[in-house]
Design a protein around this motif. Structure first.
Motif, mmCIF file in Angstrom:
data_model
loop_
_atom_site.group_PDB
_atom_site.id
_atom_site.type_symbol
_atom_site.label_atom_id
_atom_site.label_comp_id
_atom_site.label_asym_id
_atom_site.label_seq_id
_atom_site.Cartn_x
_atom_site.Cartn_y
_atom_site.Cartn_z
ATOM 1 N N PHE A 6 0.844 -1.193 0.000
ATOM 2 C CA PHE A 6 0.000 0.000 0.000
ATOM 3 C C PHE A 6 0.884 1.250 0.000
ATOM 4 O O PHE A 6 1.664 1.465 0.922
ATOM 5 C CB PHE A 6 -0.911 0.017 1.226
ATOM 6 C CG PHE A 6 -2.083 -0.920 1.113
ATOM 7 C CD1 PHE A 6 -3.182 -0.588 0.344
ATOM 8 C CD2 PHE A 6 -2.082 -2.140 1.776
ATOM 9 C CE1 PHE A 6 -4.260 -1.450 0.233
ATOM 10 C CE2 PHE A 6 -3.150 -3.007 1.674
ATOM 11 C CZ PHE A 6 -4.244 -2.662 0.897
ATOM 12 N N CYS A 8 0.717 4.814 0.584
ATOM 13 C CA CYS A 8 -0.248 5.670 1.298
ATOM 14 C C CYS A 8 0.127 7.142 1.208
ATOM 15 O O CYS A 8 0.223 7.834 2.228
ATOM 16 C CB CYS A 8 -0.353 5.227 2.755
ATOM 17 S SG CYS A 8 -0.659 3.481 2.996
ATOM 18 N N ILE A 12 -5.034 6.813 4.340
ATOM 19 C CA ILE A 12 -5.738 5.548 4.123
ATOM 20 C C ILE A 12 -7.057 5.571 4.888
ATOM 21 O O ILE A 12 -7.151 6.113 5.990
ATOM 22 C CB ILE A 12 -4.857 4.353 4.559
ATOM 23 C CG1 ILE A 12 -5.438 3.031 4.083
ATOM 24 C CG2 ILE A 12 -4.623 4.355 6.067
ATOM 25 C CD1 ILE A 12 -4.433 1.880 4.148
ATOM 26 N N ILE A 17 -9.374 1.371 0.896
ATOM 27 C CA ILE A 17 -8.773 0.033 0.826
ATOM 28 C C ILE A 17 -9.609 -0.871 -0.068
ATOM 29 O O ILE A 17 -9.090 -1.562 -0.952
ATOM 30 C CB ILE A 17 -8.632 -0.572 2.236
ATOM 31 C CG1 ILE A 17 -7.634 0.239 3.067
ATOM 32 C CG2 ILE A 17 -8.198 -2.036 2.155
ATOM 33 C CD1 ILE A 17 -7.588 -0.161 4.534
ATOM 34 N N ALA A 150 3.471 -1.627 3.662
ATOM 35 C CA ALA A 150 2.959 -0.278 3.408
ATOM 36 C C ALA A 150 4.057 0.752 3.558
ATOM 37 O O ALA A 150 5.057 0.526 4.250
ATOM 38 C CB ALA A 150 1.800 0.049 4.357
ATOM 39 N N LEU A 201 -5.340 -1.545 8.206
ATOM 40 C CA LEU A 201 -3.948 -1.621 7.776
ATOM 41 C C LEU A 201 -3.058 -2.258 8.839
ATOM 42 O O LEU A 201 -2.272 -3.165 8.547
ATOM 43 C CB LEU A 201 -3.420 -0.228 7.422
ATOM 44 C CG LEU A 201 -1.983 -0.214 6.866
ATOM 45 C CD1 LEU A 201 -1.931 -0.904 5.519
ATOM 46 C CD2 LEU A 201 -1.450 1.203 6.761
ATOM 47 N N CYS A 205 -0.931 -5.462 8.021
ATOM 48 C CA CYS A 205 0.414 -5.113 7.563
ATOM 49 C C CYS A 205 1.485 -5.604 8.539
ATOM 50 O O CYS A 205 1.354 -5.455 9.748
ATOM 51 C CB CYS A 205 0.517 -3.607 7.395
ATOM 52 S SG CYS A 205 2.068 -3.069 6.646
ATOM 53 N N LEU A 234 -5.484 5.947 -2.736
ATOM 54 C CA LEU A 234 -4.640 4.932 -2.119
ATOM 55 C C LEU A 234 -4.221 3.963 -3.212
ATOM 56 O O LEU A 234 -5.074 3.393 -3.893
ATOM 57 C CB LEU A 234 -5.422 4.186 -1.026
ATOM 58 C CG LEU A 234 -4.727 2.952 -0.433
ATOM 59 C CD1 LEU A 234 -3.490 3.360 0.369
ATOM 60 C CD2 LEU A 234 -5.702 2.160 0.437
ATOM 61 N N VAL A 236 -2.384 0.478 -4.427
ATOM 62 C CA VAL A 236 -1.904 -0.829 -3.980
ATOM 63 C C VAL A 236 -1.226 -1.531 -5.147
ATOM 64 O O VAL A 236 -1.747 -1.575 -6.261
ATOM 65 C CB VAL A 236 -3.054 -1.693 -3.404
ATOM 66 C CG1 VAL A 236 -4.101 -2.045 -4.452
ATOM 67 C CG2 VAL A 236 -2.494 -2.976 -2.779
#
Length: 394
Positions: A6, A8, A12, A17, A150, A201, A205, A234, A236
């Motif tokens: 991710f 960011c 976020i 997400i 992330a 997250l 994460c 965001l 990914v």
């Protein structure tokens, strides 16, 4: 290993997400069908492509029809756990969603000075927020992600209104959830990291860092509601880490000590390793005034650097420590279980691409089996190697 990274750069949130997962390949129809297993009524989800500063992303939205159900803002953890446990989801989705809500409850309870059983969720207890969290769990498992990483977060600044009144940004619950996570406030006077986004997250994460070398399979953009000076998206990246050796940034923490009982070193080392240190080693040195001493070196990921530093302060006699970033090159590693005449042993295999560079049976497992069967350690160790090679040629 399938990785979701991710990026960011604009914070976020829960809906961002889900939007990013949809944009990266989660089928909308599949998500909608899965969410019906929640047994909640009066809601509808949608996803549409929108642009933020010229970049297209997916905006995920939840519309709730039964306004008389707004008292459900005050659901407690038990209420939400009952909803999830009585749903028809597969167990991994249930476990992930429950983990997120439990983590959020711990943070909220600490902020409000109560227990996790007494805390009442407000905004997060509403149907739309429950759906955001459960949808994120569905996306994680549908896309078969093994590991989430992330970038450091930017939270935003200023104030935001909630059920408790006007509170500072980042929200107190968000701050609690971000313990051990690298973040900064930034210059934008908006809430960029929401409690829901932080809860999802930090539950998924395992590492916060610059993006590693990933063989990308998909990239998705989840769009936020507001217009910001930067793209409110965001991003990914979903892909696999190459089997080639990997270069990654980690940190070294060091403490110099000349006044501690040497017997305490082993206990401190075990505590550091148990808490996530990548490696711990000790060097003998000659310190000022000619006194013999030692330096404890700790290799650590950045997200737990402060936690391990605290362990050094608590479990040794040092009154301070230093730290600095380093790069390390590591081979891809796999673990293979083999069955020997003495029991099962895990064999660690280090590879450069498809080439095997090193093989090592798990020492502690071999030692325990050797003690149990009263045979030499090398006998168990060599048998595990033999079984690995035999399995490989089958």
């Amino acid at each position: 290993m399938k990785i979701a990274y991710f990026d960011c750069f604009a914070g976020i949130a829960g809906d961002m997400i889900v939007g990013a997962f949809l944009d990266a390949g989660l089928p909308f129809d599949r998500l909608e069908q899965e969410l019906k297993k929640l047994n909640l009524t009066g809601w509808q989800i949608s996803a549409q492509k929108i642009k933020k500063h010229g970049i297209t992303g997916t905006k995920f939205s939840v519309k709730v029809y039964h306004h008389h159900c707004r008292h459900h803002h005050h659901r407690n953890l038990q209420d939400i756990e009952d909803i999830i446990r009585h749903s028809d989801f597969d167990e991994p989705i249930k476990e992930t969603a429950l983990k997120i809500f439990q983590r959020l409850a711990i943070a909220e309870a600490k902020v409000h000075g109560t227990s996790i059983n007494e805390i009442h969720f407000h905004e997060v207890g509403a149907e739309d927020s429950i759906i955001d969290i459960v949808a994120a769990a569905i996306g994680f498992h549908h896309l078969k992600i093994d590991k989430v990483m992330a970038s450091p977060l930017t939270t935003g600044t200023g104030f935001v209104k909630c059920a408790h009144g006007t509170i500072p940004v980042p929200a107190p619950a968000t701050v609690e959830l971000l313990h051990g996570v690298p973040y900064r406030h930034g210059d934008i006077a908006e809430e960029m990291v929401t409690p829901t986004g932080a809860a999802v997250l930090t539950s998924l994460c395992s590492e916060y860092r610059t993006m590693p070398e990933i063989i990308t399979q998909a990239v998705g953009y989840g769009a936020g509601d507001r217009e910001l000076p930067i793209p409110n998206l965001l991003r990914v990246h979903i892909g696999e880490i190459s089997h080639a050796s990997q270069r990654e940034q980690v940190w070294v923490i060091e403490a110099s000590i000349d006044d501690m009982n040497p017997e305490f070193i082993s206990a401190a080392t075990e505590q550091l390793l148990a808490s996530g240190a990548l490696d711990v080693y000790v060097s003998q040195v000659l310190m000022k005034k000619g006194r013999p001493g030692l330096v404890i070196h700790v290799l650590t990921p950045g997200d737990i650097r402060e936690q391990l530093g605290q362990i050094l302060l608590q479990h040794t006699t040092t009154i301070g420590y230093r730290y600095y970033p380093v790069w390390r090159q590591v081979l891809h590693r796999e673990k293979v279980s083999v069955n020997t005449a003495y029991g099962s042993v895990t064999v660690k295999v280090a590879m450069e691409g498809e080439k095997i560079m090193n093989i090592a049976p798990e020492y502690r497992q071999c030692l325990e089996l050797a003690k149990t069967h009263k045979v030499p350690l090398k006998q168990v160790y060599n048998m595990a190697l033999k079984e690995y090679y035999s399995k490989k040629t089958d």
